[in-house]
Design an enzyme around this catalytic site. Structure first.
Site, short mmCIF file in Angstrom:
data_model
loop_
_atom_site.label_atom_id
_atom_site.label_comp_id
_atom_site.label_asym_id
_atom_site.label_seq_id
_atom_site.Cartn_x
_atom_site.Cartn_y
_atom_site.Cartn_z
N PHE A 137 11.81 101.41 -1.42
CA PHE A 137 12.87 100.56 -0.87
C PHE A 137 13.64 99.98 -2.06
O PHE A 137 13.10 99.12 -2.79
CB PHE A 137 12.32 99.45 0.02
CG PHE A 137 13.40 98.69 0.73
CD1 PHE A 137 13.57 97.33 0.51
CD2 PHE A 137 14.26 99.34 1.62
CE1 PHE A 137 14.57 96.62 1.17
CE2 PHE A 137 15.27 98.63 2.28
CZ PHE A 137 15.43 97.28 2.05
N VAL A 141 12.37 101.99 6.33
CA VAL A 141 11.87 102.15 7.71
C VAL A 141 13.01 102.66 8.58
O VAL A 141 12.84 103.55 9.41
CB VAL A 141 11.31 100.82 8.24
CG1 VAL A 141 10.90 100.95 9.70
CG2 VAL A 141 10.12 100.37 7.39
N GLN A 142 14.20 102.12 8.32
CA GLN A 142 15.36 102.47 9.14
C GLN A 142 15.61 103.99 9.15
O GLN A 142 15.77 104.60 10.22
CB GLN A 142 16.62 101.78 8.61
CG GLN A 142 16.72 100.29 8.88
CD GLN A 142 16.09 99.43 7.79
OE1 GLN A 142 15.16 99.87 7.11
NE2 GLN A 142 16.57 98.20 7.63
N HIS A 188 3.67 93.96 5.57
CA HIS A 188 3.73 93.99 4.11
C HIS A 188 2.35 93.85 3.45
O HIS A 188 1.49 93.11 3.94
CB HIS A 188 4.63 92.84 3.62
CG HIS A 188 6.00 92.86 4.23
ND1 HIS A 188 6.88 93.92 4.08
CD2 HIS A 188 6.64 91.95 5.03
CE1 HIS A 188 8.00 93.65 4.74
NE2 HIS A 188 7.88 92.48 5.33
N LYS A 236 2.47 91.58 41.35
CA LYS A 236 1.13 91.39 40.77
C LYS A 236 1.12 91.95 39.36
O LYS A 236 1.63 93.05 39.11
CB LYS A 236 0.09 92.11 41.62
CG LYS A 236 -1.30 91.52 41.50
CD LYS A 236 -1.38 90.10 41.99
CE LYS A 236 -2.40 89.86 43.06
NZ LYS A 236 -2.44 88.45 43.48
N THR A 291 1.58 89.43 47.10
CA THR A 291 1.20 90.15 45.87
C THR A 291 -0.23 90.69 46.02
O THR A 291 -0.57 91.70 45.42
CB THR A 291 1.30 89.21 44.64
OG1 THR A 291 0.34 88.15 44.76
CG2 THR A 291 2.70 88.65 44.52
N ASP A 292 -1.03 90.01 46.84
CA ASP A 292 -2.39 90.51 47.08
C ASP A 292 -2.34 91.87 47.78
O ASP A 292 -3.11 92.78 47.47
CB ASP A 292 -3.17 89.51 47.94
CG ASP A 292 -4.64 89.90 48.04
OD1 ASP A 292 -5.03 90.48 49.07
OD2 ASP A 292 -5.36 89.72 47.03
N ARG A 352 5.55 102.17 -2.62
CA ARG A 352 4.95 101.02 -1.94
C ARG A 352 4.07 101.49 -0.79
O ARG A 352 4.17 102.64 -0.35
CB ARG A 352 6.03 100.07 -1.43
CG ARG A 352 6.83 100.64 -0.26
CD ARG A 352 7.78 99.62 0.35
NE ARG A 352 8.53 100.23 1.45
CZ ARG A 352 9.43 99.57 2.20
NH1 ARG A 352 9.71 98.28 1.95
NH2 ARG A 352 10.07 100.19 3.18
O1 AZA Z 1 12.17 99.50 4.90
C1 AZA Z 1 12.59 98.35 4.72
N1 AZA Z 1 13.71 97.95 5.35
C2 AZA Z 1 14.25 96.71 5.21
O2 AZA Z 1 15.28 96.41 5.80
C3 AZA Z 1 13.55 95.80 4.34
N2 AZA Z 1 13.78 94.52 3.96
N3 AZA Z 1 12.80 94.17 3.12
N4 AZA Z 1 11.94 95.21 2.97
C4 AZA Z 1 12.40 96.23 3.72
N5 AZA Z 1 11.91 97.49 3.91
#
Ligand code: AZA
Length: 295
Positions: free
Chosen positions: A159, A227-228, A256, A10, A57-58, A176
């Protein structure tokens, strides 16, 4: 052909439970959406129309309400484990129960500086999620998560120095906007039994609080080069402060906000350091994922 895999149950079982403290009159509410999927010796219900192996599932839906009445629903890691263990204990032919719980936010109102005894508000679509797999042989694996925590920082994100080739148009930036919907998950070392989960009960809320605090603090305070890198630092810290976790993961959309060049209009400066008005983008968006293991 052969049945390669099968699980059924469920989905979208909505549950609300209230705790009433008779002494203080303070009421506390929990609202969650539960999914319960079972695996086991159920092949013949698919291949031979043999319904004798089918727990309806009931009935699973009924069981979720009964267990929510009989047991604590918090922390969700405990309730998910109790629920999954019930199916293994009750049906000899069911060997694995997959329980997902999505806990929705009801934050207590604070009125005139006082927490209200029984009034709450939904402060965001963020949820606390748990996925427990209760397996007769393998034990109980629990994955906890923060999902849908939308954050934005107006600076403190860069970046640059990325691959530049004949496919590249993106400009480098040292300042940014960064915005994402946090999906952060931590997997606990497998529990050998329900008793082991019960003994770990105090750790679940603490871990959620620490993961959430680390995520927000790192997001806010890091001069993020990507971000990575920022999400990797979050994973390292969570692994460090929650020693019972084996793995931490993030899945972060990069939502973005594009600069808008308005110079065509009377030379209006609105790019680079003069940028103030931006176009938030619904898509496409970056999507950055990682899993960091303790060993
Ligand atoms: O933080 C980021 N990682 C990325 O891999 C990426 N690619 N475009 N902008 C980005 N900004």
């Amino acid at each position: 052909p052969r049945l390669a895999s099968a699980r059924y149950g469920k989905d979208n079982v909505r549950v609300y439970k209230v705790h009433r403290d008779q002494r203080t009159g303070i009421q506390t509410v929990t609202e969650m959406t539960v999914t319960c999927l079972l695996e086991g010796e159920i092949e013949t219900s698919y291949t031979q129309a043999d319904n004798s192996v089918v727990v309806a599932t009931d009935s699973m839906k009924n069981t979720i309400y009964i267990k929510a009445k009989e047991h604590p629903v918090n922390p969700p890691e405990l309730f998910a484990s109790i629920l999954g263990q019930h199916f293994i204990d009750t049906y000899a032919h069911i060997n694995t129960a997959h329980i997902k719980i999505v806990v929705h936010r009801w934050t207590r109102m604070v009125l005139d500086g006082q927490p209200h005894p029984h009034s709450f508000f939904r402060d965001g679509q963020e949820t606390r999620n748990v996925e427990a797999v209760v397996d007769r042989k393998a034990g109980i694996t629990v994955k906890s998560a923060i999902v849908g925590l939308t954050v934005l920082k107006s600076t403190g994100s860069a970046f640059h120095s990325f691959v530049r080739d004949e496919y590249t148009t993106l400009g480098e930036t040292w300042d940014r906007i960064l915005s994402t919907d946090v999906d952060c998950a931590w997997t606990w070392e497998t529990f050998g039994s329900l008793k082991a989960v019960e003994q770990a009960t105090p750790k679940f809320d603490a871990a959620w609080g620490k993961a959430r605090a680390i995520t927000m603090k790192t997001f806010a305070e890091e001069e993020s080069p990507s971000v990575q890198n920022t999400m990797y630092k979050m994973c390292e810290q969570i692994l460090d402060v929650v020693p019972e976790t084996a793995l931490v993961s993030y899945s972060l959309p990069n939502k973005h906000y594009f600069e808008i060049d308005l110079s065509w209009h009377k030379g209006l400066k609105n790019t680079g350091k003069d940028a103030e008005v931006y176009a938030p983008q619904s898509g496409p968006n970056g999507l950055i994922k990682c899993e960091v293991a303790r060993t």
